[in-house]
Motif scaffolding. Structure first.
Motif, PDB file in Angstrom:
ATOM      1  N   LYS A  17       0.829  -1.209   0.000  1.00  0.00           N
ATOM      2  CA  LYS A  17       0.000   0.000   0.000  1.00  0.00           C
ATOM      3  C   LYS A  17       0.865   1.262   0.000  1.00  0.00           C
ATOM      4  O   LYS A  17       0.641   2.195  -0.789  1.00  0.00           O
ATOM      5  N   SER A  22       1.591   4.006  -3.229  1.00  0.00           N
ATOM      6  CA  SER A  22       0.776   5.208  -3.012  1.00  0.00           C
ATOM      7  C   SER A  22       1.371   6.448  -3.660  1.00  0.00           C
ATOM      8  O   SER A  22       0.680   7.447  -3.847  1.00  0.00           O
ATOM      9  N   ASN A  43      -9.320   2.174   0.008  1.00  0.00           N
ATOM     10  CA  ASN A  43      -9.096   3.146  -1.072  1.00  0.00           C
ATOM     11  C   ASN A  43      -8.463   4.426  -0.536  1.00  0.00           C
ATOM     12  O   ASN A  43      -8.765   5.534  -0.993  1.00  0.00           O
ATOM     13  N   ALA A  44      -7.590   4.280   0.454  1.00  0.00           N
ATOM     14  CA  ALA A  44      -6.962   5.441   1.085  1.00  0.00           C
ATOM     15  C   ALA A  44      -6.259   6.307   0.053  1.00  0.00           C
ATOM     16  O   ALA A  44      -5.607   5.809  -0.871  1.00  0.00           O
ATOM     17  N   THR A  45      -6.393   7.612   0.219  1.00  0.00           N
ATOM     18  CA  THR A  45      -5.752   8.550  -0.696  1.00  0.00           C
ATOM     19  C   THR A  45      -4.264   8.682  -0.363  1.00  0.00           C
ATOM     20  O   THR A  45      -3.798   8.246   0.705  1.00  0.00           O
ATOM     21  N   LYS A  46      -3.547   9.316  -1.250  1.00  0.00           N
ATOM     22  CA  LYS A  46      -2.120   9.560  -1.029  1.00  0.00           C
ATOM     23  C   LYS A  46      -1.916  10.382   0.232  1.00  0.00           C
ATOM     24  O   LYS A  46      -0.991  10.111   1.022  1.00  0.00           O
ATOM     25  N   SER A  47      -2.777  11.358   0.464  1.00  0.00           N
ATOM     26  CA  SER A  47      -2.672  12.194   1.654  1.00  0.00           C
ATOM     27  C   SER A  47      -2.904  11.381   2.928  1.00  0.00           C
ATOM     28  O   SER A  47      -2.215  11.573   3.936  1.00  0.00           O
ATOM     29  N   GLN A  48      -3.881  10.469   2.895  1.00  0.00           N
ATOM     30  CA  GLN A  48      -4.150   9.632   4.069  1.00  0.00           C
ATOM     31  C   GLN A  48      -2.976   8.697   4.364  1.00  0.00           C
ATOM     32  O   GLN A  48      -2.612   8.489   5.525  1.00  0.00           O
TER      33      GLN A  48
END
Length: 720
Positions: free
Chosen positions: A58, A62, A93-98
């Motif tokens: 992950k 990312s 589906n975590a974002t790049k920021s998360q």
């Protein structure tokens, strides 16, 4: 002797020219071997953060990090179980920021638990400078010596919490970083040359600690990993530790380290036997060894020989992502998805473990990239007679039609199928060294164990001569088991065997090896390249690596010490010439990147103001064979091994080295005026008056009388 009409070597001994390497030249065919059984598979590292699994996958995919190695060198801020629990709370589906926030909250910066270290045995009077009188050479040597203080590191676990984890392998002693921008741990291969340099600097305590770190990894893992990180614990580098122990003992006579190291060296040898070697059988051809000709016949040789790269198997928790190395995750993932450009480009598909195998092959550059058995890249590859000095790469480069990514795939297949000259030469040297250690600990007498390792070395050498030696050229080449042929992509690594056992070859064969090194040095005075092909990859032309220069020096020196060579006159010392050019290339890059010596050598006119000079770990040569110097010191690579080789050259060739001449570079040497002698004082003389008889006051070289020669020490029968 069987012959087949294919292209010849790029370097074919003393008579090799472009004309003799025509496409229809006859090429020697070695025996075809049969592999008996399979070697054992090695367990893939399964650390849930740093080796394999959904967390690594992950984060690496990312896009949070520009460099793959950054994340896997970051220790945790919280205990492992808490980090894994926090990750399980991330949405699928975590974002790049998360993902970036998760990393910031749970991990320290890369290398947080590595700190600079003091060298307890530091000296301002390193022994390698004894006898070096030229102020420029002394100043440069001292500058290189001083860099050990910049590279000294130690593990500081006190900076982490209880239960926090790091990818850094615990070490009890100071280690020397390799010098590159991403170097935050020890590296096995680099440490050989670092140890060599530390011994020349007189830093014996530091050297013992560095070796102690490597021995500690054998206690834990059964072998020395490629580097000091947990994600390297399923791979190794060139097995040079026995040679390091030998160098240390010869410099210090510290028998206690030999006693400590010997059982661990045997354990490392067992690892290479179990996980990197195969049993083979074959019927030998006629070949020359020690002036004896082995006749064709029905005799079948059965032996064990080593091929690089692990055969990995995955644990139940592992995923298909195990195809990618943690420290090269993004690059490997992208490369593994590349489709062949044409049906004849690749003959083997990538599989899990291939990239891991290539990491080991990276320390064996002779097997890292394309050859005729791993790929068909068109008839031009093996029918082009390369022009030595002109090296018209754009028109003669057979790899020019392929992208860098395709070449990476090309270099990732067939590694485990290769009997590499350099790795088996090193294992031969290790077996001889281990046998010598047993004899050293038993009053220089043979033991059951020493005879076993001498027998293993003898068998390994026999197989190498049968399979990797070409009696037509007097040179060695990697052997590919599947095709039963020697590689026809020339590499400097094939000369390692002359360092290992030139005294066991027929005189004419050893001489051919020396002549080929002489020719190479004449064509490439700035440094011997690893191959003739410009693939844009690190191990190919025009790139030059300092360890390969050291190997060439040692190989040439081994041949020059043979009795039959010592009787030859003229031609000069090949080893000393390569040593001078290696020193020169390191010096010139150091000078153009800001190196200077107070009141002796002013800085280069165009040198950067923010650098004090560095000798690069890898550098480029031009079409004329001379070094292409640079003023860019932003990424000098793993320059610690260059430092080690340079200091070794100072010690071994101190009476022969001269101030280097840098191509198209003016050295701003400070010339001090010669003082005018006082009229009341006689001018100084260079030597004291010659005495009429010998007295202890004068050195022997000033005495006219004959002195009694000291009786030579009685030699031991031990081969150590």
């Amino acid at each position: 002797m069987k012959l087949q009409t294919v292209v010849g070597w790029a370097v074919a001994g003393t008579a090799a020219t472009a004309a003799t390497m025509a496409p229809n030249a006859d090429v020697y065919l070695p025996p075809k071997v049969t592999v008996v059984g399979q070697r054992e598979q090695q367990l893939l590292c399964d650390h849930p953060i740093y080796c394999n699994g959904p967390l690594l996958n992950k984060i690496m995919l990312s896009g949070v990090f520009d460099k793959d190695k950054s994340f896997v060198d970051m220790p945790t801020r919280k205990p492992l179980k808490d980090v894994l629990a926090a990750f399980s709370s991330l949405p699928s589906n975590a974002t790049k920021s998360q993902v970036a926030s998760f990393v910031d909250e749970n991990f320290y910066p890369a290398g947080y638990d590595v700190v600079e270290a003091e060298l307890d045995d530091w000296t301002e009077t390193p022994p390698f400078l004894n006898g070096v009188t030229d102020p420029v050479l002394r100043g440069y040597g001292m500058s290189v010596h001083n860099q050990w203080k910049k590279l000294a590191r130690k593990h500081d676990p006190s900076r982490l919490c209880d239960g926090c984890v790091s990818s850094l392998l615990a070490t009890n002693h100071t280690f020397i970083a390799s010098g590159g921008a991403k170097s935050r741990e020890f590296t096995y291969w680099d440490t050989y040359y670092i140890n060599l340099g530390l011994l020349q600097s007189g830093l014996y305590k530091t050297a013992r600690g560095v070796l102690g770190n490597l021995l500690g990894t054998i206690k834990l893992y059964g072998f020395v990993p490629t580097g000091g990180r947990v994600y390297f614990t399923d791979r190794s580098g060139l097995p040079l530790l026995a040679l390091m122990i030998k160098d240390y003992y010869e410099a210090t006579l510290d028998l206690s380290l030999v006693k400590e190291a010997l059982p661990l060296l045997v354990k490392e040898h067992e690892f290479w036997d179990t996980y990197r070697s195969v049993n083979i059988t074959y019927t030998p051809n006629s070949s020359l060894l020690n002036n004896r000709k082995r006749q064709n016949g029905p005799a079948v040789v059965t032996s064990k020989i080593t091929t690089p790269g692990p055969d990995l198997f995955l644990t139940a928790g592992s995923t298909d992502a195990a195809v990618a190395r943690p420290e090269q995750y993004l690059a490997d993932t992208a490369t593994s998805k590349i489709e062949p450009a044409a049906p004849d480009l690749f003959d083997t598909a990538l599989k899990p473990g291939d990239f891991y195998a290539v990491t080991e092959a990276g320390t064996m550059p002779s097997v890292q990239y394309a050859n005729s058995t791993t790929a068909e890249v068109g008839p031009s590859l093996f029918t082009t007679a390369l022009r030595r000095r002109s090296l018209d790469i754009p028109t003669t480069n057979p790899f020019s039609s392929f992208t860098r990514a395709q070449l990476l795939v090309l270099g990732s297949v067939g590694v485990n199928d290769t009997i590499a000259v350099n790795i088996n030469s090193i294992l031969y040297q290790s077996e001889i060294a281990i046998a010598g250690f047993y004899e050293l600990l038993h009053n220089n007498t043979h033991t059951k164990e020493s005879l076993y390792f001498r027998d293993r070395a003898r068998n390994r050498q026999k197989v190498m001569v049968d399979l990797t030696y070409n009696p037509q050229t007097g040179l060695f080449a990697d052997y590919h088991i599947h095709s039963g042929r020697q590689s026809n992509v020339w590499t400097i690594n094939s000369h390692w065997s002359y360092w290992a056992f030139s005294d066991q070859l027929a005189p004419e064969s050893a001489q051919q090896g020396l002549d080929s090194l002489r020719q190479l040095h004449a064509k490439f005075p700035g440094g011997l390249p690893n191959t003739y092909y410009n693939t844009s990859l690190l191990w190919d032309w025009p790139n030059v690596q300092t360890p390969m220069q050291h190997m060439a020096i040692r190989s040439a020196s081994s041949i020059e010490r043979l009795p039959q060579y010592r009787k030859r006159n003229g031609n000069g010392s090949v080893s000393a010439s390569i040593a001078q050019s290696t020193l020169g290339s390191a010096f010139c890059n150091w000078y153009t990147t800001g190196g200077s010596i107070s009141d002796v050598l002013n800085p280069y006119d165009n040198a950067p103001s923010n650098s004090s000079g560095v000798s690069f770990g890898s550098y480029a040569i031009g079409a004329d064979g001379n070094i292409d110097t640079t003023t860019d010191a932003s990424d000098p690579g793993n320059y610690a091994w260059t430092n080690g080789v340079v200091l070794w050259i100072f010690e071994q060739y101190k009476t022969q080295i001269q101030i280097p001449k840098c191509p198209n570079i003016k050295l701003n040497i400070v010339h001090h005026p010669t003082p005018t002698p006082s009229p009341t004082q006689p001018p100084p003389t260079s030597l004291p008056p010659t005495p009429t008889k010998c007295t202890p006051k004068y050195k022997c070289k000033h005495c006219k009388c004959r002195l009694r020669r000291r009786r030579p020490l009685k030699r031991s029968n031990s081969a150590y």
